[in-house]
Design a protein around this motif. Structure first.
Motif, PDB file in Angstrom:
ATOM      1  N   ALA A   1       0.826  -1.208   0.000  1.00  7.54           N
ATOM      2  CA  ALA A   1       0.000   0.000   0.000  1.00  7.54           C
ATOM      3  C   ALA A   1       0.863   1.263   0.000  1.00  7.54           C
ATOM      4  CB  ALA A   1      -0.923  -0.009   1.220  1.00  7.54           C
ATOM      5  N   LYS A   2       1.943   1.251   0.759  1.00  6.36           N
ATOM      6  CA  LYS A   2       2.820   2.422   0.785  1.00  6.36           C
ATOM      7  C   LYS A   2       3.481   2.653  -0.571  1.00  6.36           C
ATOM      8  CE  LYS A   2       3.910   2.800   5.697  1.00  6.36           C
ATOM      9  NZ  LYS A   2       4.978   2.910   6.704  1.00  6.36           N
ATOM     10  N   GLU A   3       3.850   1.565  -1.240  1.00  9.54           N
ATOM     11  CA  GLU A   3       4.444   1.714  -2.570  1.00  9.54           C
ATOM     12  C   GLU A   3       3.456   2.334  -3.558  1.00  9.54           C
ATOM     13  OE1 GLU A   3       5.740  -2.100  -3.775  1.00  9.54           O
ATOM     14  OE2 GLU A   3       7.338  -2.248  -2.260  1.00  9.54           O
ATOM     15  N   ARG A   4       2.144   2.100  -3.338  1.00  7.98           N
ATOM     16  CA  ARG A   4       1.119   2.621  -4.244  1.00  7.98           C
ATOM     17  C   ARG A   4       0.461   3.881  -3.695  1.00  7.98           C
ATOM     18  NH1 ARG A   4       1.929  -2.561  -4.600  1.00  7.98           N
ATOM     19  NH2 ARG A   4       1.450  -3.824  -6.440  1.00  7.98           N
ATOM     20  N   HIS A   5       1.044   4.444  -2.633  1.00  6.03           N
ATOM     21  CA  HIS A   5       0.565   5.692  -2.018  1.00  6.03           C
ATOM     22  C   HIS A   5      -0.877   5.541  -1.528  1.00  6.03           C
ATOM     23  CE1 HIS A   5       4.195   7.513  -3.591  1.00  6.03           C
ATOM     24  NE2 HIS A   5       3.870   7.086  -4.812  1.00  6.03           N
ATOM     25  N   ILE A   6      -1.173   4.399  -0.900  1.00  3.39           N
ATOM     26  CA  ILE A   6      -2.492   4.138  -0.314  1.00  3.39           C
ATOM     27  C   ILE A   6      -2.345   4.163   1.198  1.00  3.39           C
ATOM     28  CG2 ILE A   6      -4.372   2.458  -0.078  1.00  3.39           C
ATOM     29  CD1 ILE A   6      -3.558   1.378  -2.848  1.00  3.39           C
ATOM     30  N   ARG A   7      -3.169   4.958   1.854  1.00  2.00           N
ATOM     31  CA  ARG A   7      -3.084   5.059   3.306  1.00  2.00           C
ATOM     32  C   ARG A   7      -3.602   3.775   3.964  1.00  2.00           C
ATOM     33  NH1 ARG A   7      -6.276   8.232   5.782  1.00  2.00           N
ATOM     34  NH2 ARG A   7      -7.717   8.706   4.074  1.00  2.00           N
ATOM     35  N   THR A   8      -3.016   3.433   5.084  1.00  2.00           N
ATOM     36  CA  THR A   8      -3.460   2.264   5.851  1.00  2.00           C
ATOM     37  C   THR A   8      -3.721   2.668   7.291  1.00  2.00           C
ATOM     38  OG1 THR A   8      -1.159   1.634   6.319  1.00  2.00           O
ATOM     39  CG2 THR A   8      -2.235   0.593   4.418  1.00  2.00           C
ATOM     40  N   ASP A   9      -4.723   2.057   7.871  1.00  2.00           N
ATOM     41  CA  ASP A   9      -5.090   2.313   9.265  1.00  2.00           C
ATOM     42  C   ASP A   9      -5.440   0.971   9.896  1.00  2.00           C
ATOM     43  OD1 ASP A   9      -5.935   3.253  11.677  1.00  2.00           O
ATOM     44  OD2 ASP A   9      -7.773   4.183  10.937  1.00  2.00           O
ATOM     45  N   PHE A  10      -4.417   0.288  10.413  1.00  2.00           N
ATOM     46  CA  PHE A  10      -4.584  -1.055  10.946  1.00  2.00           C
ATOM     47  C   PHE A  10      -4.493  -1.031  12.470  1.00  2.00           C
ATOM     48  CE2 PHE A  10      -2.966  -3.689   7.065  1.00  2.00           C
ATOM     49  CZ  PHE A  10      -3.855  -2.994   6.252  1.00  2.00           C
ATOM     50  N   LYS A  11      -5.523  -1.545  13.119  1.00  2.00           N
ATOM     51  CA  LYS A  11      -5.507  -1.764  14.568  1.00  2.00           C
ATOM     52  C   LYS A  11      -5.963  -3.193  14.810  1.00  2.00           C
ATOM     53  CE  LYS A  11      -6.213   3.052  15.906  1.00  2.00           C
ATOM     54  NZ  LYS A  11      -7.080   4.008  16.655  1.00  2.00           N
ATOM     55  N   ILE A  12      -4.987  -4.088  15.003  1.00  2.00           N
ATOM     56  CA  ILE A  12      -5.251  -5.519  15.106  1.00  2.00           C
ATOM     57  C   ILE A  12      -4.703  -6.025  16.433  1.00  2.00           C
ATOM     58  CG2 ILE A  12      -4.938  -7.761  14.021  1.00  2.00           C
ATOM     59  CD1 ILE A  12      -4.341  -6.312  11.406  1.00  2.00           C
ATOM     60  N   SER A  13      -5.539  -6.713  17.188  1.00  2.00           N
ATOM     61  CA  SER A  13      -5.119  -7.284  18.468  1.00  2.00           C
ATOM     62  C   SER A  13      -5.543  -8.758  18.502  1.00  2.00           C
ATOM     63  CB  SER A  13      -5.762  -6.516  19.629  1.00  2.00           C
ATOM     64  OG  SER A  13      -5.375  -7.076  20.868  1.00  2.00           O
TER      65      SER A  13
END
Length: 442
Positions: A317-329
């Motif tokens: 996603a970073k390579e394609r300039h896509i934002r990520t918002d991951f909160k995984i527990s």
């Protein structure tokens, strides 16, 4: 004697419909539109009305056998319409089970007619329906448990795993067998002929055999597709792990080189400061910053399988300039197989990444919220998309597969069902797609 004959007539109507209705309704008890008490009450009211009118007609009204047959068929239609109305299931899937039930009923009732016409004709003239009732009861005692087990244990199990669109075709198989049986045995005056009973038995045994083989084969194909999907994601998981380990190795090597060269960097920075070359120092520091590797979190959650996939797709996603918002527990061992978690997260993240790549806008985001709550795993995965969707028969379909259900979606549904969950697919504000599910851990 007259009262006895009336009781036999009422019992005949009950035996003609009620035992087979158990097979008709039982596979769909969890799909009723009304409470089961209401369904039974309405059904009993219909049955009472039919039996009462039947006794009145045969006792008070002059009616021939054809008209009597029409009367019985009319009630068969009424009960059929009622069953299709109160069961909330796809029509063709219901129709398949309805035809299976009718084929079994035609064999039982046909055998009773054959016995009555060949061996007890004189007794039947004095006490109509008595022999017929006895023959039906005996057959029900010996055959009903077998048929009930076959339908519940195999037919329903196989049917629940079959792709829904196939029901538009499968129903033709029992329909053709039932049609053949009706064509050759519609005339009850031929009930004493051995061809009559042979046609009904062949139609019943043939229909059950072919439907069993077909449904079992379709289930096997579905299981094979699911296993292949698991193998594919295991390979994908191994691939992402290799990439992670390769990246880790490269980072270790870069760290070693950086440590080796760190003394030279300090010396150069010190010389820039001593000579008050501020611009050159800033340029040098910016040049060094750009040589650093892409910053991808090494630990998103404790679960190794989910962490590997999350880190892998964050990097993409970073390579394609896509934002990520991951909160995984998610812990290491929560009672859900890593391969199953890989199927859910891998498919969802792959679909999310592809959907974001199709967007013309640069404001694309992939968002994940996942964690434990009261012993269950809650997963919510969402992503931006361009607003184009494929929706068919109440289900989202794959754009890549021309509107058919995608393999990924099928796998997600299968894994979720395995853990007692039903994925929910939603569109929010026209341009945000969300998948949510609750999985029961073991």
């Amino acid at each position: 004697m007259i009262m006895f004959n009336k009781v036999m007539a009422v019992l005949y109507i009950i035996l003609y419909i009620a035992p087979f209705s158990v097979i008709r309704y039982y596979p769909f008890l969890d799909k009723l539109r009304l409470p089961i008490k209401n369904v039974i009450t309405i059904y009993a009211s219909f049955l009472t009305l039919e039996a009462g009118l039947f006794v009145y007609i045969i006792g008070k009204v002059s009616i021939n056998s054809i008209e009597l047959q029409i009367y019985r068929i009319s009630w068969v239609v009424i009960f059929a319409v009622y069953s299709f109305s109160v069961i909330k299931e796809r029509f063709f899937k219901q129709f398949f089970f309805y035809l299976i039930t009718k084929i079994y009923a035609s064999m039982v009732c046909g055998t009773a007619n054959f016995i009555e016409a060949n061996f007890f004709l004189d007794f039947t003239l004095k006490h109509p329906y008595t022999v017929n009732n006895a023959a039906i009861i005996i057959q029900i005692i010996f055959t009903f448990p077998i048929v009930f087990h076959l339908i519940l244990r195999y037919f329903k199990k196989f049917a629940d795993s079959v792709e829904t669109d196939i029901w538009k075709v499968i129903w033709l198989i029992p329909f053709m067998f039932y049609g053949i049986g009706v064509i050759f045995t519609v005339d009850l005056s031929t009930a004493s002929n051995w061809k009559y009973i042979a046609a009904r038995y062949m139609a019943c045994i043939g229909a059950f055999t072919v439907c069993y083989i077909l449904l079992r084969s379709l289930k096997q194909l579905g299981d094979n597709a699911y296993l292949q999907e698991q193998l594919d994601f295991i390979d994908q998981q191994l691939t992402t792990q290799r990439k992670q380990y390769r990246a880790l190795t490269e980072n270790i090597e870069e760290t070693r080189k950086a440590r080796h060269d760190l003394r030279h960097h300090f010396l150069l920075v010190r010389s820039y400061l001593e000579e008050d070359k501020r611009a050159e120092l800033i340029g040098y520091m910016e040049e060094q910053r750009q040589t650093l590797p892409v910053d991808v979190e090494e630990t998103i959650c404790e679960n190794i399988a989910v962490n590997v996939l999350a880190c892998y797709y964050i990097g993409l996603a970073k390579e394609r300039h896509i934002r990520t918002d991951f909160k995984i527990s998610i812990a290491r061992d929560i009672g859900i197989l890593d391969s199953d978690l890989s199927i859910i997260f891998g498919n969802c993240l792959e679909n999310s990444l592809e959907a974001c790549e199709r967007m013309k806008s640069e404001d694309a985001v992939i968002r994940i919220r996942a964690g434990m709550k009261m012993g269950d795993l809650i997963i919510v995965i969402g992503n931006s998309f361009d607003g184009r969707t494929m929706f068919n028969n109440g289900e989202f379909r794959s754009i890549k597969r021309n509107g058919r259900r995608g393999i990924g979606i099928t796998s997600i549904l299968a894994v979720a069902k395995k853990y007692g969950g039903v994925p929910s697919f939603e569109i929010i504000d026209g341009n945000f797609f969300k998948v949510s599910m609750v999985l029961m851990t073991k």
